[in-house]
Design an enzyme around this catalytic site. Structure first.
Site, PDB file in Angstrom:
ATOM      1  N   GLU A  46     -13.339  73.098  22.109  1.00 43.32           N
ATOM      2  CA  GLU A  46     -12.231  74.112  21.815  1.00 43.32           C
ATOM      3  C   GLU A  46     -12.088  74.495  23.700  1.00 43.32           C
ATOM      4  O   GLU A  46     -12.429  75.364  24.485  1.00 43.32           O
ATOM      5  CB  GLU A  46     -12.744  76.099  21.807  1.00 43.32           C
ATOM      6  N   ASN A  83     -11.312  81.325  12.292  1.00 41.82           N
ATOM      7  CA  ASN A  83     -11.500  82.350  12.833  1.00 41.82           C
ATOM      8  C   ASN A  83     -10.555  83.449  13.037  1.00 41.82           C
ATOM      9  O   ASN A  83      -9.508  83.333  13.563  1.00 41.82           O
ATOM     10  CB  ASN A  83     -11.976  81.613  14.789  1.00 41.82           C
ATOM     11  N   TRP A  84     -10.795  84.518  11.910  1.00 40.17           N
ATOM     12  CA  TRP A  84      -9.703  85.285  12.722  1.00 40.17           C
ATOM     13  C   TRP A  84      -9.391  85.684  13.724  1.00 40.17           C
ATOM     14  O   TRP A  84      -9.158  87.034  13.725  1.00 40.17           O
ATOM     15  CB  TRP A  84     -10.041  86.515  11.178  1.00 40.17           C
ATOM     16  N   LYS A  85     -10.580  86.349  14.774  1.00 43.41           N
ATOM     17  CA  LYS A  85     -10.631  87.164  16.040  1.00 43.41           C
ATOM     18  C   LYS A  85     -10.700  88.250  15.819  1.00 43.41           C
ATOM     19  O   LYS A  85     -11.051  88.868  14.560  1.00 43.41           O
ATOM     20  CB  LYS A  85      -9.273  86.423  16.801  1.00 43.41           C
ATOM     21  N   GLY A 128      -4.605  79.003  21.756  1.00 41.14           N
ATOM     22  CA  GLY A 128      -3.708  80.254  21.388  1.00 41.14           C
ATOM     23  C   GLY A 128      -2.891  79.899  21.982  1.00 41.14           C
ATOM     24  O   GLY A 128      -1.952  80.558  22.324  1.00 41.14           O
ATOM     25  N   GLY A 173      -7.658  79.165  15.000  1.00 48.70           N
ATOM     26  CA  GLY A 173      -7.688  80.614  15.090  1.00 48.70           C
ATOM     27  C   GLY A 173      -6.306  80.743  14.477  1.00 48.70           C
ATOM     28  O   GLY A 173      -6.314  81.582  13.097  1.00 48.70           O
ATOM     29  N   GLY A 174      -5.155  81.172  14.938  1.00 45.60           N
ATOM     30  CA  GLY A 174      -3.619  82.072  14.604  1.00 45.60           C
ATOM     31  C   GLY A 174      -3.648  80.916  13.923  1.00 45.60           C
ATOM     32  O   GLY A 174      -3.325  81.828  12.432  1.00 45.60           O
TER      33      GLY A 174
HETATM   34  P1  13P Z   1      -5.649  78.199  17.301  1.00 47.72           P
HETATM   35  O1  13P Z   1      -6.184  77.943  16.446  1.00 47.72           O
HETATM   36  O2  13P Z   1      -4.928  80.161  17.207  1.00 47.72           O
HETATM   37  O3  13P Z   1      -5.544  78.371  19.277  1.00 47.72           O
HETATM   38  O4  13P Z   1      -8.006  79.218  18.545  1.00 47.72           O
HETATM   39  C1  13P Z   1      -8.021  78.233  18.501  1.00 47.72           C
HETATM   40  C2  13P Z   1      -9.773  79.456  18.512  1.00 47.72           C
HETATM   41  O5  13P Z   1     -10.287  79.608  19.359  1.00 47.72           O
HETATM   42  C3  13P Z   1     -10.361  79.471  17.912  1.00 47.72           C
HETATM   43  O6  13P Z   1     -12.069  79.952  17.007  1.00 47.72           O
END
Ligand code: 13P
Length: 263
Positions: A178, A16-18, A184, A244-245
């Site tokens: 999640e 998930n690149w956000k 994050g 995410g990250g």
């Molecule tokens: P992180 O891996 O950065 O904690 O993010 C998780 C997330 O929200 C994936 O959708």
């Protein structure tokens, strides 16, 4: 010990690149990932996909068509067309051959006041069109500290699962647990803690449709890193990760996909 149902569920690792990236950064990331996968050809690696910001769906389609990495979006509207400024429909995702969309991410539930009913409508719209709804659920630290985490998460699951089941679409779903306190923060849920929730989610699904429940993939998300991925993947009800990250670095994401291959 993995049971036979767990063995049938192949792992899925989704980045998930956000709201990150740009044309040239994306090109570097995707070509890095494809290069690592090519070098590893024949080795064991989980199925990979990226959930990109909507403006980059075209780029993803062009770059990833014919390769093993899938692509999708981070949200979608439940509406088909009309006066919904800023939104985009499932049919628009299909124009770019997206295979899935995330729905109900906690960042959207919090910032855009998305209710379980809205999330359920989006999931149904996706599944109805043959796309995979990747449905996020999770609890805040306050809810966990109050001892209500399982109840609260299973209520979120039930809402969406019942809406999908009513249209005979439940087996299309993928859920991602999640915990909000793990997103994050660098503080992943412990593998046993995540497994406990995944088992509760699967029990909730099996109360609705036991056959679908055994097949549905349950991903874990929240500070997943290459170093922690294998221990998570070893849990019987964890079938992959929503990352995410760490998905913004090709090598780290690739290593998570290798660790999650189940071999
Ligand atoms: P992180 O891996 O950065 O904690 O993010 C998780 C997330 O929200 C994936 O959708």
């Amino acid at each position: 010990m993995l049971n036979s149902a767990a063995l049938q569920r192949s792992s899925w690792v989704v980045g998930n690149w956000k709201m990150n990236g740009g044309l040239s950064d994306n090109e570097a990331l995707l070509s890095g990932l494809l290069g690592l996968l090519e070098d590893h050809a024949g080795g064991s690696v989980a199925q990979c996909a990226v959930a990109v910001p909507a403006p980059y769906l075209f780029q993803s389609m062009v770059r990833l068509s014919g390769h093993s990495v899938g692509w999708g979006s981070q949200d979608v509207s439940a509406e088909t067309s009309g006066a919904f400024t800023g939104e985009f429909s499932v049919a628009m995702l299909q124009d770019f051959e997206a295979q899935f969309s995330i729905v109900g991410h906690s960042e959207r539930r919090a910032r855009h006041a998305e209710t379980d009913a809205v999330v359920a409508a989006k999931a149904v719209a996706l599944a109805d069109a043959g796309l995979v709804p990747l449905i996020c659920v999770g609890e805040s630290i306050q809810v966990r500290d109050s001892g209500q985490a399982v109840e609260s998460v299973c209520l979120q699951v039930r809402h969406v699962a019942q809406a999908l089941h009513a249209k005979a679409l439940l087996s299309h779903a993928v859920f991602a647990y999640e915990p909000i306190w793990a997103i994050g923060t660098g503080r992943s849920a412990a593998p046993e803690q995540a497994q406990e929730m995944h088992a509760a989610i699967r029990r909730t699904l099996s109360e609705i449709n036991a056959q679908a429940a055994a097949q549905i993939r349950l991903l874990y998300g929240g500070s997943v890193k290459a170093a922690t991925a294998a221990a998570l993947a070893a849990q019987p009800d964890i079938d992959g990760a929503l990352v995410g990250g760490a998905s913004l670095e090709a090598k780290e994401f690739f290593e998570i996909a290798c660790a999650m291959s189940g071999e």
